[in-house]
Write a protein that holds these residues in place. Structure first.
Motif, PDB file in Angstrom:
ATOM      1  N   LEU A 169       0.745  -1.478  -0.121  1.00 26.36           N
ATOM      2  CA  LEU A 169      -0.011   0.146   0.288  1.00 26.36           C
ATOM      3  C   LEU A 169       0.985   1.116   0.084  1.00 26.36           C
ATOM      4  O   LEU A 169       0.294   2.126  -0.850  1.00 26.36           O
ATOM      5  N   ALA A 170       1.761   0.989   0.415  1.00 31.59           N
ATOM      6  CA  ALA A 170       2.971   1.802   0.644  1.00 31.59           C
ATOM      7  C   ALA A 170       2.477   3.264   1.168  1.00 31.59           C
ATOM      8  O   ALA A 170       2.881   4.767   1.155  1.00 31.59           O
ATOM      9  N   ASP A 171       1.296   3.735   1.937  1.00 28.61           N
ATOM     10  CA  ASP A 171       0.734   4.673   2.552  1.00 28.61           C
ATOM     11  C   ASP A 171       1.910   5.334   4.243  1.00 28.61           C
ATOM     12  O   ASP A 171       2.499   4.534   5.081  1.00 28.61           O
ATOM     13  N   GLU A 172       1.466   6.060   4.579  1.00 23.06           N
ATOM     14  CA  GLU A 172       2.281   6.898   5.462  1.00 23.06           C
ATOM     15  C   GLU A 172       1.710   6.768   6.773  1.00 23.06           C
ATOM     16  O   GLU A 172       0.078   6.133   6.686  1.00 23.06           O
ATOM     17  N   ILE A 173       2.307   6.758   7.587  1.00 23.21           N
ATOM     18  CA  ILE A 173       1.967   5.793   9.077  1.00 23.21           C
ATOM     19  C   ILE A 173       2.391   7.147   9.822  1.00 23.21           C
ATOM     20  O   ILE A 173       4.061   7.500   9.421  1.00 23.21           O
ATOM     21  N   SER A 174       1.843   7.154  11.124  1.00 26.52           N
ATOM     22  CA  SER A 174       2.255   8.812  12.085  1.00 26.52           C
ATOM     23  C   SER A 174       3.567   7.802  12.554  1.00 26.52           C
ATOM     24  O   SER A 174       3.386   6.774  12.971  1.00 26.52           O
ATOM     25  N   GLY A 175       3.980   8.536  13.806  1.00 29.13           N
ATOM     26  CA  GLY A 175       5.099   8.154  14.517  1.00 29.13           C
ATOM     27  C   GLY A 175       3.998   7.459  16.135  1.00 29.13           C
ATOM     28  O   GLY A 175       4.604   6.464  16.095  1.00 29.13           O
ATOM     29  N   LYS A 176       2.934   7.821  16.373  1.00 32.20           N
ATOM     30  CA  LYS A 176       1.659   7.228  17.035  1.00 32.20           C
ATOM     31  C   LYS A 176       1.999   5.765  17.008  1.00 32.20           C
ATOM     32  O   LYS A 176       1.656   5.070  17.508  1.00 32.20           O
ATOM     33  N   GLU A 177       1.366   5.954  15.216  1.00 30.95           N
ATOM     34  CA  GLU A 177       1.044   4.401  14.509  1.00 30.95           C
ATOM     35  C   GLU A 177       2.381   3.784  14.422  1.00 30.95           C
ATOM     36  O   GLU A 177       2.452   2.323  14.773  1.00 30.95           O
ATOM     37  N   ALA A 178       3.391   3.559  14.398  1.00 33.66           N
ATOM     38  CA  ALA A 178       4.503   3.400  14.405  1.00 33.66           C
ATOM     39  C   ALA A 178       4.887   2.284  15.691  1.00 33.66           C
ATOM     40  O   ALA A 178       5.196   1.736  15.772  1.00 33.66           O
ATOM     41  N   GLU A 179       4.674   3.451  16.643  1.00 34.90           N
ATOM     42  CA  GLU A 179       4.815   2.245  18.151  1.00 34.90           C
ATOM     43  C   GLU A 179       3.442   1.895  18.158  1.00 34.90           C
ATOM     44  O   GLU A 179       4.279   0.679  18.803  1.00 34.90           O
ATOM     45  N   ARG A 180       2.598   2.247  18.333  1.00 28.16           N
ATOM     46  CA  ARG A 180       1.489   0.805  18.263  1.00 28.16           C
ATOM     47  C   ARG A 180       2.217  -0.182  17.897  1.00 28.16           C
ATOM     48  O   ARG A 180       1.555  -1.693  18.367  1.00 28.16           O
ATOM     49  N   ILE A 181       2.339  -0.443  16.181  1.00 30.80           N
ATOM     50  CA  ILE A 181       2.504  -1.651  15.734  1.00 30.80           C
ATOM     51  C   ILE A 181       4.199  -2.136  15.805  1.00 30.80           C
ATOM     52  O   ILE A 181       3.839  -3.149  15.392  1.00 30.80           O
ATOM     53  N   GLY A 182       5.241  -1.870  16.550  1.00 33.42           N
ATOM     54  CA  GLY A 182       6.558  -2.065  17.019  1.00 33.42           C
ATOM     55  C   GLY A 182       7.276  -1.243  16.231  1.00 33.42           C
ATOM     56  O   GLY A 182       8.036  -1.929  16.031  1.00 33.42           O
ATOM     57  N   LEU A 183       7.364  -0.314  15.412  1.00 33.94           N
ATOM     58  CA  LEU A 183       7.996  -0.363  14.231  1.00 33.94           C
ATOM     59  C   LEU A 183       8.764   0.350  15.311  1.00 33.94           C
ATOM     60  O   LEU A 183      10.456   0.747  14.149  1.00 33.94           O
ATOM     61  N   VAL A 184       8.634   1.257  15.947  1.00 35.49           N
ATOM     62  CA  VAL A 184       9.393   2.363  16.289  1.00 35.49           C
ATOM     63  C   VAL A 184       9.678   2.057  17.749  1.00 35.49           C
ATOM     64  O   VAL A 184       8.500   1.254  18.686  1.00 35.49           O
ATOM     65  N   THR A 185      10.371   2.318  19.015  1.00 33.02           N
ATOM     66  CA  THR A 185      10.222   2.234  20.460  1.00 33.02           C
ATOM     67  C   THR A 185       9.646   3.232  20.823  1.00 33.02           C
ATOM     68  O   THR A 185       8.476   2.227  22.261  1.00 33.02           O
ATOM     69  N   SER A 186       9.695   4.246  20.868  1.00 34.50           N
ATOM     70  CA  SER A 186       9.195   4.858  21.498  1.00 34.50           C
ATOM     71  C   SER A 186       8.089   6.208  20.176  1.00 34.50           C
ATOM     72  O   SER A 186       9.077   7.016  18.986  1.00 34.50           O
ATOM     73  N   CYS A 187       6.911   7.265  20.731  1.00 39.63           N
ATOM     74  CA  CYS A 187       7.226   8.024  19.716  1.00 39.63           C
ATOM     75  C   CYS A 187       6.742   9.149  21.268  1.00 39.63           C
ATOM     76  O   CYS A 187       6.018   9.283  22.083  1.00 39.63           O
ATOM     77  N   VAL A 188       7.915  10.366  20.664  1.00 40.12           N
ATOM     78  CA  VAL A 188       7.425  11.825  21.670  1.00 40.12           C
ATOM     79  C   VAL A 188       6.607  12.990  21.363  1.00 40.12           C
ATOM     80  O   VAL A 188       6.955  12.504  19.919  1.00 40.12           O
ATOM     81  N   PRO A 189       7.052  14.213  22.017  1.00 38.87           N
ATOM     82  CA  PRO A 189       6.613  15.337  21.133  1.00 38.87           C
ATOM     83  C   PRO A 189       6.994  15.657  20.702  1.00 38.87           C
ATOM     84  O   PRO A 189       8.493  15.862  21.048  1.00 38.87           O
ATOM     85  N   LEU A 190       7.445  16.313  19.402  1.00 41.15           N
ATOM     86  CA  LEU A 190       8.507  16.965  18.760  1.00 41.15           C
ATOM     87  C   LEU A 190       9.616  17.681  19.423  1.00 41.15           C
ATOM     88  O   LEU A 190      11.178  17.276  19.820  1.00 41.15           O
TER      89      LEU A 190
END
Length: 265
Positions: A169-190
Motif C-alpha cells: 500500500l505504501a501508505d504513510e503512518i504516523s509516529g504514534k501508529e509506528a509505536e503502536r505496531i512496534g516499528l519504533v521503540t517510542s513516540c514523543v512530542p517533537l
C-alpha cells in the motif's frame, strides 16, 4: 575520525557519536556521496572503543526522503542490471555496517522517513520517533520493490502480513501508529525528541558495551535458527560476557548495593 564531510555532520560527546544526514534542502535524500560518507563514519565508529552509543538523525525538518531521484535523471537507460547492482551495493554496505555495529544504535526520526531512509533507520537497534514523523515504504509508488533491507527488517519487526501491507500500500503512518505496531521503540512530542534520545543514548553509553555487542550478535543470529542452535550460541556468548570487566563490576555493585560503573570493557 575526520569531520570534514560534505553531506554528514558528526558530533562526539560523552561517549555518544551523533551522525546527522545533512542535505536539508532535499529532506536529506541520499546521493552517492552521502552514502559513501555515512559508510565511512559508521565503519570507523565500529573500531573506536571510546564510542559507546551511536545516534542517527537528519538535519532540518526531516529524517530522510529516501533516494534522491534527480541523481538518475541524466543517466542513460542502458545496462540497468549492472547499474542497479552497483547502486544497491553501496546501500547494502551501509546497512550491514549499521547492523553489525558492536555498540548500540538509535535512530531519531522526525518528519519524513521514507523509502531507503526508513530502512536505514530500521537497521538501528532502537528507534525514537517524534509525533510529527511520517514513515513510509514508498517504493511501490514509483514501481519499485523495497531495498536497503526493507523486507528483512519489516518482516522481523512486524511479521509477514503487516510488513507486506506496508510495502504494497505504501501508505504513510504516523509516529504514534509506528509505536503502536512496534516499528519504533517510542513516540514523543517533537519538542522532546532531542532530550528523549539524549537520555536513552546516555543510558546506553554508560552500560556494558561489550555485553551489548554480544546481545546484538545473539539476537541477530537467533532469528533463523532452532532452539538447540540458539542454546549453543547463548553458551558461546555467555562464556565471553562472563570474562568482561563489566560483568565483574556488575556483580560487585549488586553485592555492595550500589549503582554499577561500567567501563565498556
Amino acid at each position: 575520525m575526520r569531520s570534514d564531510f560534505q553531506h554528514v555532520l558528526v558530533n562526539f560527546e560523552a561517549n555518544v557519536l551523533t551522525i546527522t544526514m545533512n542535505r536539508p534542502a532535499v529532506l536529506n535524500a541520499f546521493n552517492a556521496l552521502m552514502i559513501q560518507e555515512m559508510t565511512e563514519i559508521v565503519e570507523a565508529a565500529a573500531q573506536d572503543e571510546s564510542i559507546r552509543c551511536i545516534v542517527l538523525t537528519g538535519a532540518g525538518r526531516a529524517f530522510g526522503a529516501g533516494q534522491d531521484l534527480s541523481a538518475f535523471a541524466d543517466k542513460p537507460a542502458t545496462n540497468h542490471a549492472q547499474a542497479t547492482q552497483e547502486h544497491l551495493g553501496a546501500y547494502h554496505r551501509l546497512v550491514n555496517s549499521i547492523l553489525q555495529l558492536p555498540q548500540p544504535s538509535i535512530a531519531a526520526i522526525h518528519g519524513v522517513a521514507t523509502g531507503v531512509s526508513l530502512n536505514i533507520a530500521l537497521a538501528c537497534d532502537l528507534r525514537v520517533a517524534a509525533e510529527d514523523a511520517r514513515l513510509s515504504e514508498a517504493f511501490a509508488r514509483i514501481g519499485l520493490v523495497p531495498d536497503g533491507g526493507g523486507a528483512y527488517f519489516l518482516t522481523r519487526l512486524l511479521g509477514a502480513g503487516k510488513a507486506l501491507e506496508l510495502a504494497l500500500l505504501a501508505d504513510e503512518i504516523s509516529g504514534k501508529e509506528a509505536e503502536r505496531i512496534g516499528l519504533v521503540t517510542s513516540c514523543v512530542p517533537l519538542a522532546g525528541l532531542e532530550e528523549a534520545v539524549r537520555m536513552l543514548a546516555t543510558r546506553l553509553a554508560h552500560g556494558p558495551t561489550q555485553t551489548y555487542g554480544l546481545i546484538k550478535k545473539l539476537f541477530q543470529q537467533a532469528q533463523d535458527k532452532d532452539l538447540a542452535a540458539v542454546l549453543q550460541l547463548e553458551s558461546k556468548y555467555q562464556s565471553m560476557a562472563i570474562e568482561t570487566a563489566d560483568h565483574r563490576e556488575g556483580v560487585q555493585a549488586f553485592m555492595q548495593k550500589r549503582p554499577p560503573k561500567y567501563s565498556g570493557k
